[in-house]
Design an enzyme around this catalytic site. Structure first.
Site, PDB file in Angstrom:
ATOM      1  CE1 TYR A 131      -3.953   2.146   0.811  1.00 53.27           C
ATOM      2  CE2 TYR A 131      -2.625   3.021   2.596  1.00 53.27           C
ATOM      3  CZ  TYR A 131      -3.748   3.091   1.790  1.00 53.27           C
ATOM      4  OH  TYR A 131      -4.659   4.095   1.992  1.00 53.27           O
ATOM      5  CE  LYS A 141      -3.888   5.286  -1.268  1.00 51.43           C
ATOM      6  NZ  LYS A 141      -4.870   5.678  -2.304  1.00 51.43           N
TER       7      LYS A 141
HETATM    8  P1  NAI Z   1     -13.536   2.646   1.236  1.00 52.74           P
HETATM    9  O1  NAI Z   1     -13.182   1.197   1.223  1.00 52.74           O
HETATM   10  O2  NAI Z   1     -14.777   3.059   1.937  1.00 52.74           O
HETATM   11  O3  NAI Z   1     -13.604   3.241  -0.237  1.00 52.74           O
HETATM   12  C1  NAI Z   1     -12.903   2.732  -1.327  1.00 52.74           C
HETATM   13  C2  NAI Z   1     -13.883   2.481  -2.442  1.00 52.74           C
HETATM   14  O4  NAI Z   1     -13.164   2.088  -3.622  1.00 52.74           O
HETATM   15  C3  NAI Z   1     -14.860   1.351  -2.135  1.00 52.74           C
HETATM   16  O5  NAI Z   1     -16.196   1.817  -2.252  1.00 52.74           O
HETATM   17  C4  NAI Z   1     -14.523   0.270  -3.134  1.00 52.74           C
HETATM   18  O6  NAI Z   1     -15.641  -0.506  -3.561  1.00 52.74           O
HETATM   19  C5  NAI Z   1     -13.917   1.065  -4.269  1.00 52.74           C
HETATM   20  N1  NAI Z   1     -13.034   0.267  -5.112  1.00 52.74           N
HETATM   21  C6  NAI Z   1     -12.115  -0.639  -4.725  1.00 52.74           C
HETATM   22  N2  NAI Z   1     -11.490  -1.161  -5.782  1.00 52.74           N
HETATM   23  C7  NAI Z   1     -12.033  -0.571  -6.880  1.00 52.74           C
HETATM   24  C8  NAI Z   1     -11.787  -0.689  -8.266  1.00 52.74           C
HETATM   25  N3  NAI Z   1     -10.874  -1.543  -8.757  1.00 52.74           N
HETATM   26  N4  NAI Z   1     -12.498   0.087  -9.109  1.00 52.74           N
HETATM   27  C9  NAI Z   1     -13.439   0.944  -8.630  1.00 52.74           C
HETATM   28  N5  NAI Z   1     -13.726   1.072  -7.316  1.00 52.74           N
HETATM   29  C10 NAI Z   1     -13.025   0.332  -6.456  1.00 52.74           C
HETATM   30  O7  NAI Z   1     -12.267   3.378   1.884  1.00 52.74           O
HETATM   31  P2  NAI Z   1     -11.928   4.948   2.053  1.00 52.74           P
HETATM   32  O8  NAI Z   1     -11.293   5.081   3.360  1.00 52.74           O
HETATM   33  O9  NAI Z   1     -13.080   5.791   1.709  1.00 52.74           O
HETATM   34  O10 NAI Z   1     -10.758   5.115   0.962  1.00 52.74           O
HETATM   35  C11 NAI Z   1     -10.786   6.046  -0.098  1.00 52.74           C
HETATM   36  C12 NAI Z   1      -9.367   6.339  -0.524  1.00 52.74           C
HETATM   37  O11 NAI Z   1      -8.680   7.047   0.509  1.00 52.74           O
HETATM   38  C13 NAI Z   1      -8.519   5.106  -0.812  1.00 52.74           C
HETATM   39  O12 NAI Z   1      -7.677   5.367  -1.913  1.00 52.74           O
HETATM   40  C14 NAI Z   1      -7.708   4.955   0.441  1.00 52.74           C
HETATM   41  O13 NAI Z   1      -6.514   4.245   0.233  1.00 52.74           O
HETATM   42  C15 NAI Z   1      -7.459   6.409   0.792  1.00 52.74           C
HETATM   43  N6  NAI Z   1      -7.104   6.649   2.175  1.00 52.74           N
HETATM   44  C16 NAI Z   1      -8.033   6.543   3.166  1.00 52.74           C
HETATM   45  C17 NAI Z   1      -7.673   6.821   4.471  1.00 52.74           C
HETATM   46  C18 NAI Z   1      -8.665   6.833   5.574  1.00 52.74           C
HETATM   47  O14 NAI Z   1      -8.311   7.249   6.703  1.00 52.74           O
HETATM   48  N7  NAI Z   1      -9.908   6.422   5.350  1.00 52.74           N
HETATM   49  C19 NAI Z   1      -6.281   7.110   4.838  1.00 52.74           C
HETATM   50  C20 NAI Z   1      -5.396   7.258   3.719  1.00 52.74           C
HETATM   51  C21 NAI Z   1      -5.806   7.010   2.441  1.00 52.74           C
END
Ligand code: NAI
Length: 303
Positions: free
Chosen positions: A166, A170
């Protein structure tokens, strides 16, 4: 201050079926943007697929009087990315804003990490951001306008146990965004990066509920919207954001030291100057690779 709006702007938000992406999509749509809500609808580790997540967010946007269309393709193939962009073109005729947000987790210590854990995470976060942006690039260039937001993580910027795949993926998005910001400059395409922290299914198992409730995705999305706005001047920047905190993050280079090649650049000279090499008190951030390389050239030119 006048309200910042996105009327007549078309945005793609990847992974917008939940968590941060949903919040970004709702905010952009509430300010007038026409939004493609993309989500594969799988689980946190990237397995499975469902149209439900994206559909639900589209319904929420429409119920609030906004305009949105769902797309269920994965960002992790060029074919999927092209279909996501085609959805924007077919539904709304153009594209202005790309929010690269989709992501998965396969956390595991390096010793136990499989090649598949590595490949899948890089494919979604890094290649996925590249595929969607590449599929979009021609439309943004034709517009002579583009706002692209990438999503990194503190794990990528600083490292975190159990997240080698990751972290690598990232931080890769930062390099991608920085180079694309240079290539996009003459077309008014600005590329910036957020490093968020927020309550989502990704974080609900690693932080207690009382902390998470202070880190709502809604506190991150205003930065994303600002980075997608017309008045934005910045490009190639990274911002940490969460719980109301927003701060620029930079790669800094120390003033360093110059060893005189005419006297031989030796291990011992280096050891003697080690303190200066590591002294960050006069550290600077550079705008591009040539500017940074210029520091070494100064020594070559005798500066
Ligand atoms: P989340 O799991 O709720 O959202 C990620 C979404 O991406 C999900 O709805 C999932 O179905 C979708 N997804 C996964 N693979 C996919 C693909 N191949 N094509 C299309 N959609 C796909 O998690 P969150 O926390 O909302 O994450 C959003 C972004 O923020 C991610 O990139 C994550 O790595 C990043 N992030 C989040 C942090 C946090 O504190 N929540 C911290 C640092 C980064």
């Amino acid at each position: 201050m006048a309200e910042i709006r996105f009327d007549n702007r078309v945005a793609i938000v990847t992974g917008a079926g939940g968590g941060l992406g949903r919040s970004h999509a709702l905010l952009l749509a509430s300010r007038g943007a026409k939004v493609v809500v993309n989500d594969l609808g799988g689980s946190v580790d990237g397995s499975g697929a469902s149209s439900k997540a994206a559909d639900k967010v589209v319904d929420e946007i429409k119920a609030a009087g906004g305009q949105a269309v769902a797309n269920y393709d994965g960002v992790d193939t060029m074919e999927g990315a092209e279909k996501i962009v085609a959805t924007a073109k077919d539904a709304f005729g153009k594209l202005d804003i790309v929010i690269n947000n989709a992501g998965i987790l396969r956390d595991v210590s390096f010793v136990k990490m499989t090649e598949d854990d590595w490949n899948k995470v890089l494919q979604v976060h890094l290649s996925g951001s590249m595929f969607v942006t590449k599929a979009a690039w021609g439309l943004l260039r034709d517009n002579n306008y583009g706002r692209v937001v990438f999503t990194t993580s503190a794990a990528g910027l600083y490292g975190n146990f159990g997240q080698a795949n990751y972290s690598a993926a990232k931080l890769g998005t930062v390099g991608l965004a920085k180079t694309l910001s240079h290539e996009g400059a003459k077309y008014n395409i600005k590329c910036n990066v957020i490093a968020p922290i927020a309550k989502s299914r990704m974080t609900e198992t690693i932080m207690p509920p009382d902390v998470l409730n202070k880190l709502l995705p809604e506190y991150v999305s205003p930065l994303v919207a600002y980075l997608a706005s017309e008045g934005l001047e910045e490009t190639a920047q990274v911002y940490a954001v969460g719980g109301g905190y927003v701060s620029r993050v930079a790669v800094m280079e120390a003033e360093g030291t110059y060893l005189d090649p005419s006297k031989g650049v030796t291990i011992e000279q280096l050891a003697e100057r080690w303190k200066q090499v590591n002294d960050m008190s006069k550290a600077r951030a550079f705008n591009n690779a040539m500017e940074a390389a210029g520091q070494a050239m100064k020594a070559v030119m005798g500066g």
